[in-house]
Design a protein around this motif. Structure first.
Motif, PDB file in Angstrom:
ATOM      1  N   TYR A  12      22.129 -16.902  16.475  1.00  0.00           N
ATOM      2  CA  TYR A  12      22.079 -17.204  14.980  1.00  0.00           C
ATOM      3  C   TYR A  12      20.660 -17.475  14.705  1.00  0.00           C
ATOM      4  N   ALA A  17      23.767 -18.251  20.878  1.00  0.00           N
ATOM      5  CA  ALA A  17      25.211 -18.868  20.953  1.00  0.00           C
ATOM      6  C   ALA A  17      25.823 -18.330  22.268  1.00  0.00           C
ATOM      7  N   ALA A  36      34.660 -26.173  25.328  1.00  0.00           N
ATOM      8  CA  ALA A  36      34.400 -27.279  24.609  1.00  0.00           C
ATOM      9  C   ALA A  36      33.902 -26.949  23.143  1.00  0.00           C
ATOM     10  N   ASN A  37      33.732 -27.731  22.345  1.00  0.00           N
ATOM     11  CA  ASN A  37      33.362 -27.564  20.825  1.00  0.00           C
ATOM     12  C   ASN A  37      32.016 -26.762  21.146  1.00  0.00           C
ATOM     13  N   GLY A  38      31.640 -25.788  20.247  1.00  0.00           N
ATOM     14  CA  GLY A  38      30.181 -25.483  20.400  1.00  0.00           C
ATOM     15  C   GLY A  38      30.007 -24.483  21.630  1.00  0.00           C
ATOM     16  N   ALA A  39      30.950 -24.159  22.279  1.00  0.00           N
ATOM     17  CA  ALA A  39      30.594 -23.343  23.611  1.00  0.00           C
ATOM     18  C   ALA A  39      30.430 -22.015  23.061  1.00  0.00           C
ATOM     19  N   GLY A  40      30.873 -21.602  22.157  1.00  0.00           N
ATOM     20  CA  GLY A  40      30.712 -20.240  21.747  1.00  0.00           C
ATOM     21  C   GLY A  40      32.048 -19.229  21.634  1.00  0.00           C
ATOM     22  N   LYS A  41      33.125 -19.873  21.606  1.00  0.00           N
ATOM     23  CA  LYS A  41      34.302 -19.110  21.540  1.00  0.00           C
ATOM     24  C   LYS A  41      34.568 -18.390  20.361  1.00  0.00           C
ATOM     25  N   THR A  42      34.215 -18.995  19.129  1.00  0.00           N
ATOM     26  CA  THR A  42      34.630 -18.336  17.847  1.00  0.00           C
ATOM     27  C   THR A  42      33.324 -17.260  17.609  1.00  0.00           C
ATOM     28  N   THR A  43      32.139 -17.636  18.247  1.00  0.00           N
ATOM     29  CA  THR A  43      31.111 -16.583  18.292  1.00  0.00           C
ATOM     30  C   THR A  43      31.696 -15.182  18.897  1.00  0.00           C
ATOM     31  N   GLU A  84      39.477 -18.503  12.818  1.00  0.00           N
ATOM     32  CA  GLU A  84      39.243 -19.892  12.931  1.00  0.00           C
ATOM     33  C   GLU A  84      39.623 -20.731  11.528  1.00  0.00           C
ATOM     34  N   GLU A 159      42.081 -20.532  17.896  1.00  0.00           N
ATOM     35  CA  GLU A 159      42.535 -21.929  17.733  1.00  0.00           C
ATOM     36  C   GLU A 159      43.680 -22.087  16.755  1.00  0.00           C
ATOM     37  N   GLN A 191      41.993 -24.985  22.120  1.00  0.00           N
ATOM     38  CA  GLN A 191      41.723 -26.160  22.409  1.00  0.00           C
ATOM     39  C   GLN A 191      42.858 -26.885  23.477  1.00  0.00           C
TER      40      GLN A 191
HETATM   41  N1  LIG Z   1      26.100 -19.828  11.554  1.00  0.00           N
HETATM   42  C1  LIG Z   1      25.438 -20.479  12.356  1.00  0.00           C
HETATM   43  N2  LIG Z   1      24.404 -20.667  12.441  1.00  0.00           N
HETATM   44  C2  LIG Z   1      23.599 -21.145  13.340  1.00  0.00           C
HETATM   45  N3  LIG Z   1      24.196 -21.757  14.705  1.00  0.00           N
HETATM   46  C3  LIG Z   1      25.686 -21.394  14.710  1.00  0.00           C
HETATM   47  C4  LIG Z   1      26.263 -20.739  13.720  1.00  0.00           C
HETATM   48  N4  LIG Z   1      27.583 -20.640  13.976  1.00  0.00           N
HETATM   49  C5  LIG Z   1      27.724 -21.249  15.005  1.00  0.00           C
HETATM   50  N5  LIG Z   1      26.388 -21.628  15.519  1.00  0.00           N
HETATM   51  C6  LIG Z   1      26.158 -22.399  16.830  1.00  0.00           C
HETATM   52  O1  LIG Z   1      26.552 -21.562  17.927  1.00  0.00           O
HETATM   53  C7  LIG Z   1      27.061 -22.381  18.839  1.00  0.00           C
HETATM   54  C8  LIG Z   1      28.544 -21.509  19.299  1.00  0.00           C
HETATM   55  O2  LIG Z   1      29.570 -21.978  17.917  1.00  0.00           O
HETATM   56  P1  LIG Z   1      31.057 -21.479  18.055  1.00  0.00           P
HETATM   57  O3  LIG Z   1      31.457 -21.416  16.499  1.00  0.00           O
HETATM   58  O4  LIG Z   1      30.834 -20.263  18.682  1.00  0.00           O
HETATM   59  O5  LIG Z   1      31.751 -22.635  19.019  1.00  0.00           O
HETATM   60  P2  LIG Z   1      33.117 -22.852  19.138  1.00  0.00           P
HETATM   61  O6  LIG Z   1      33.045 -22.631  20.901  1.00  0.00           O
HETATM   62  O7  LIG Z   1      33.972 -21.796  18.415  1.00  0.00           O
HETATM   63  O8  LIG Z   1      33.286 -24.264  18.872  1.00  0.00           O
HETATM   64  P3  LIG Z   1      34.561 -24.920  18.232  1.00  0.00           P
HETATM   65  O9  LIG Z   1      35.676 -25.508  19.360  1.00  0.00           O
HETATM   66  O10 LIG Z   1      34.102 -26.408  17.552  1.00  0.00           O
HETATM   67  O11 LIG Z   1      35.188 -23.955  17.258  1.00  0.00           O
HETATM   68  C9  LIG Z   1      27.098 -23.784  18.552  1.00  0.00           C
HETATM   69  O12 LIG Z   1      26.138 -24.323  19.149  1.00  0.00           O
HETATM   70  C10 LIG Z   1      26.974 -23.766  16.959  1.00  0.00           C
HETATM   71  O13 LIG Z   1      26.297 -24.734  16.470  1.00  0.00           O
END
Ligand SMILES: Nc1ncnc2c1ncn2[C@@H]1O[C@H](COP(=O)(O)OP(=O)(O)OP(=O)(O)O)[C@@H](O)[C@H]1O
Ligand SMILES: [Mg+2]
Lengths: 264, 310, 391
Positions: A12, A17, A36-43, A84, A159, A191
């Motif tokens: 991003y 990510a 964990a939160n922020g690991a990059g799953k949604t990405t 999500e 999730e 999670q």
């Molecule tokens: N639109 C964005 N702009 C900048 N950084 C982003 C953006 N979306 C996500 N990130 C960053 O990318 C990384 C991965 O985010 P992601 O949403 O994929 O995490 P996640 O594993 O789904 O977390 P969660 O369990 O909290 O949903 C995080 O560090 C987040 O801060």
């Protein structure tokens, strides 16, 4: 392989990510993605459905590079994404929300509507109600139902149990298993690792954008790091507990065979 | 000459103008719905549509300045509407391509869109001034028979009736389009959640351009109807544009039925107000209404949801 | 509040639009090549906006006069023109005037044209000692405000208003008149002259004012509810056109009348022939196109201005320009702002609209008010009010 990610990097802007994620999903299996939160799953899921484009690496669907398909064409190629936070269309009725799932191809909309409503009787009761006014659990059912309306071969679930009462979580997981029995491959981000590993055949663990573990569900359940970080267990207790039988019964034999078939 | 004696007349006048505000307001509301962008250049789409419609209809009028009347006049209105709609649609399409799309590609900040809109507006106004002259351009009254019926003592002319009927038909048509077609489904999905709409297979770029064009078709056709009564000029867009914008905010911007309701209400309020106070205050009333909504009910009467149309 | 920025945006858009509109157009009059002295005069008038046609009428009159002077081999000088657009608005008047004042070559100005813009501009001209001769500003008060360098070659609205009232009361035999003005300097001046004379003739008068707008529907409803025999509109043609349309649309059966500000073929074009038909228009100005004495002016006007026909104020602007040339000729070598301003008051020049000669307050001596009517989609002169009332 239905879907393969090879060495995918996603950023991003300046924030990276995903740092070289590789994973694969075969027809008909359930794969879970833990982290964990922020690991990059949604990405990861957003990259698979084309909302994000990798900076490097490649995503292939049926061996075909995903970069050749526009994001809105993916649902037509058989990939359905339950995002999500459910993201139901708040001002559309339940019925309209479901029909949105058949937006790209309305030929079977009517029959599929009946099928989905049969799967989630709660939705039938609320068919004319605005999506935004449903409870969290109902919204999740709606979001999954909407995804099914497109007759996917692969469904991405981000999730689905988040914020739901245990009873509802159980229903959702039952439905996921049922969908899978009909031959739909599932990539499940959770999670709630215990439940996810119970129905999944295999799983990946993501940490700060990297796959740090990849194994069968049983293998992950047995892994110290997984038990400590995602199952909330104190690893010291491990010896006291009998082998990971907890998950076995609920997962059912179907998944056991799926894993074996896969790894074979 | 009390207010009550004139109540029905003022109501009819207000609805006539209000239905035009509503038609223009839809363009603001639709685009806001899908892009969360106030297309401030929409008023110039309206202006260009007016000229297109007016010139097409004038081109078909006999040279001796006479007016055919009857069915032939209805045909002229149809030609004017069609030409107005096409010009408006083209203008909106071009506007989106030239002024907005490049910004979207670069994920530009909100302010950039506003500046781009103002620039496009000034360009269109001055181009029209140069090409079409700075005089008002008019279309003669197309119908001879004057008053067609009286309604509680209010006289309704054929022309007003035609304008109102066409405007209402457009409103109903758009409402059906948004509520009942696949395109409408797509528009509403993008408006409510663009990312999720993509996951459903909606081609968002296409929806955006189609939305602009629909707004342009309506504004262009509405512009022709407006110019039948109020003449066209290069600078005509601003005031009705702001009023239509007010109507959209009044009803709840992004909300299709809200825009319609807002347009009709604003037309009525202006008509009553113009009679009760002074006709000069008509334009002021629109701005007072705008300020009042922003203070009392910022999300408008029906709230800001395109999806509510269903 | 999330939407506040929108209001700001509207304000910004308005400001930008107004600023853009304020930018007038320049045009270079060209310069003489044959060693003759060049004298520069200015023109200030309405060259943009809804009532631009009136400005063009006058500007073309000025250009015609200049072309004639420059073509005359016996003329000891060449004239050069600098144009300044005030959009007909009081706001833009002082800026437009300042532009001419700042040009040190300009020794006299034809204009300003509209009364409001004139009132706003004259203090600057007086201060600069620069002569301005208006072809068209008819507000009565203009000659009472102490403007030292202001003259006009058209009768004030007191003259027009009184004559129009006499005509409406006597010839049209109105018992009830709705007097509507556009709240401008010109409009209120004219209605202010019209109404007392009507009342003096025993006519029942309703006064009303409306700022220029597009939507005259509720005003038309109001007028029809009052059921007057005659509606007299004191304002300009673009608005009268819309008002006439609205009245026609609602089946108004009374007569419509207006003043010199509406006397332009654009009125008929913009109202549509049907809505304009029968409208009476008064003006302290004759019609050059039908006046045999003005035939050569009409011919030369058409030649200079690409076949355009003289319109309202064309003759006055032409006369004003030629009267200036007459003064320049008498002054010989000493042509300066000061000498021109000093000498112009005693000019006596036979123009095509009238003999240009002034009272000490800058008011033109002796003037006729004519009545016109829209007939078969064209404006035709009916005659001089004095004659019409007698017959
Ligand atoms: N639109 C964005 N702009 C900048 N950084 C982003 C953006 N979306 C996500 N990130 C960053 O990318 C990384 C991965 O985010 P992601 O949403 O994929 O995490 P996640 O594993 O789904 O977390 P969660 O369990 O909290 O949903 C995080 O560090 C987040 O801060
Ligand atoms: Mg996430």
């Amino acid at each position: 392989m239905l879907l393969t990610l090879s060495d995918v990097e996603v950023a991003y802007g300046a924030v990276t990510a995903l740092r070289g994620v590789s994973l694969e999903i075969a027809e008909g299996e359930i794969v879970t993605l833990l982290g964990a939160n922020g690991a990059g799953k949604t990405t990861t899921l957003r990259t698979i459905s084309g909302l994000l484009r990798p900076r490097s690496g490649e995503v292939r669907l049926d061996g075909r590079p995903l970069s050749s398909i526009p994001a809105h064409g993916l649902v037509g190629a058989g990939v359905s994404h339950v995002p999500e936070g459910r993201r139901v269309f708040p001002s559309m009725s339940v019925r309209e929300n479901l029909l949105m799932g058949a937006y790209h191809d309305r030929r079977h909309a009517r029959a599929d509507l009946e099928r989905v409503v049969a799967l989630f009787p709660r939705l039938a009761e609320r068919i004319g109600q605005a999506g935004g006014t449903l409870s969290g659990g109902e919204q999740q059912m709606l979001a999954i139902g909407r995804a099914l309306m497109s007759r996917p071969r692969l469904i991405l679930l981000d999730e689905p149990s988040m914020g739901l009462a245990p009873m509802v979580v159980q229903t959702i997981f039952q439905v996921i298993a049922e969908i899978n029995r009909e031959g739909v491959a599932v990539l499940l981000v959770e999670q709630n690792a215990a439940s996810a590993l119970r129905i999944a055949g295999r799983g990946y663990v993501l940490e700060t954008g990297r796959v740090v573990l990849a194994d069968t569900a049983a293998g992950l359940l047995a892994d110290d790091r997984v038990r400590q970080a995602y199952l909330g267990e104190d690893v010291a207790d491990r010896e006291d507990e009998p082998a990971p039988t907890r998950g076995g019964a609920a997962a059912g034999p179907a998944h056991g065979t799926a894993i074996r078939a896969d790894s074979a | 000459m009390g207010f009550l004696d004139q109540f029905w007349q003022l109501t009819i006048d207000g609805l006539m103008v209000g239905s035009l505000y509503a038609v223009i307001a839809l363009g603001y509301t639709l685009v806001y719905g899908v892009l969360q962008l106030i297309n401030f250049a929409h008023s110039e789409v309206f202006m260009l549509g007016s000229f297109g419609g007016l010139f097409a209809a004038r081109g078909l009028l006999p040279d001796d300045g006479s007016v055919p009347g009857g069915l032939a006049s209805v045909g002229l209105v149809a030609v004017g509407l069609g030409a107005g709609a096409i010009c408006g649609g083209l203008a909106a399409f071009t506007l989106e391509r030239v002024a907005y799309r490049p910004l979207r590609r670069r994920s530009a900040p909100r302010l950039a869109y506003l500046i781009s809109a103002i620039g496009a507006s000034l360009f269109a106004v001055n181009l029209a001034g140069k090409e079409f002259g700075r005089q008002n351009v008019s279309l003669p009254d197309l119908f001879h028979n004057g008053t067609v019926f009286s309604f509680f003592g209010a006289d309704v002319s054929t022309q007003s009736l035609v304008i109102f009927a066409v405007a209402v038909a457009m409103l109903i048509g758009l409402d059906r389009l948004v509520a009942g077609t696949r395109l409408g489904q797509g528009i509403r999905a993008v408006a409510q959640d663009a990312d999720t709409a993509v996951l459903m297979g909606v081609n968002v770029e296409r929806i955006i351009i189609v939305t602009f064009v629909i707004g342009g078709l309506l504004a262009g056709a509405g512009g022709f109807l407006y110019a039948m009564t109020f003449n066209a000029s290069y600078s005509m867009g601003f005031v009705p544009g702001v009023k239509a914008f007010t109507a959209a905010v009044l009803g709840g911007i992004g909300n299709v039925r809200g825009a319609m309701l807002g347009g009709l209400l604003l037309g009525l309020v202006e008509s009553y107000g113009g009679y009760l106070f002074q006709a000069s205050y008509k334009d002021v009333i629109a701005f007072l209404v705008l300020v009042a909504i922003l203070m009392i009910r910022p999300s408008g009467l029906l709230g800001e949801r395109l999806g509510r149309a269903a | 509040m999330r939407r506040r920025p929108l209001l700001g945006a509207i304000a910004l858009a308005t400001a930008v639009t107004l600023t853009a509109a304020a930018c007038g157009s320049d045009s270079d009059g060209g310069s003489s090549a044959d060693g003759k002295k060049t004298i520069t005069i200015g023109f200030q008038g309405v060259l943009s906006g809804d009532n631009q046609q009136l400005g063009l009428n006058a500007l073309y009159g000025v250009r015609t006069a200049i072309a004639e002077v420059n073509a005359d081999t016996s003329s000891p000088f060449q004239l050069k023109l600098v144009e300044s657009d005030d959009g007909g608005s009081p706001d833009q008047g002082p800026t437009a005037a300042q532009k001419l004042i700042d040009d040190s070559k300009v020794v006299a100005v034809v204009g300003p044209m509209f009364s409001g813009a004139t009132k706003a501009s004259e203090p600057a001209y007086t201060q600069a000692g620069l002569l301005s001769v208006s072809p068209s500003a008819t507000n009565p008060a203009l000659t009472t405000l102490g403007f030292k360098t202001f003259y006009r070659v058209i009768a004030p609205d007191t003259v027009q208003g009184k004559a129009a009232a006499d005509y409406v009361a006597t010839v049209l035999q109105a018992k009830k008149v709705y007097s509507l003005d556009d709240k401008s300097e010109y409009g209120t001046g004219l209605s202010g002259a019209l109404e007392p004379e009507l009342k003096a003739k025993g006519v029942d008068v309703t006064h009303d004012g409306i700022n220029p707008t597009k939507d005259y529907t509720s005003e038309a409803t109001k007028i029809i509810a009052a059921a007057p025999d005659v509606l007299y509109y004191s304002g300009y043609y673009a608005e009268l056109a819309l008002l006439s349309k609205a009245l026609k649309d609602k089946g108004f059966t009374g007569k419509i009348a207006s003043g010199d500000g509406s006397l332009d073929p654009q009125y008929v074009a913009q109202a549509g022939a049907a809505a304009a038909e029968g409208t009476y228009l008064t003006c302290p100005c004759g019609d050059a196109n039908t006046d045999p004495k003005a035939a050569s002016f009409v011919a030369s006007f058409k030649k200079v201005n690409k076949d355009a026909k003289p319109g309202t104020y064309s003759g006055e602007a032409y006369d004003a320009t030629l009267a200036l040339a007459d003064v320049f000729k008498k002054l010989g070598t000493d042509v300066s702002r000061e000498s021109v301003a000093g000498a112009f008051g005693s000019v006596n020049f036979q123009g095509i609209t009238k003999t240009v000669a002034f009272e000490s307050n800058g008011e033109v001596k002796g003037s006729n008010v004519f009545v016109y009517q829209v007939k078969n989609g064209a404006i035709a002169v009916l005659g001089n009010t004095a004659d019409l009332i007698k017959s």
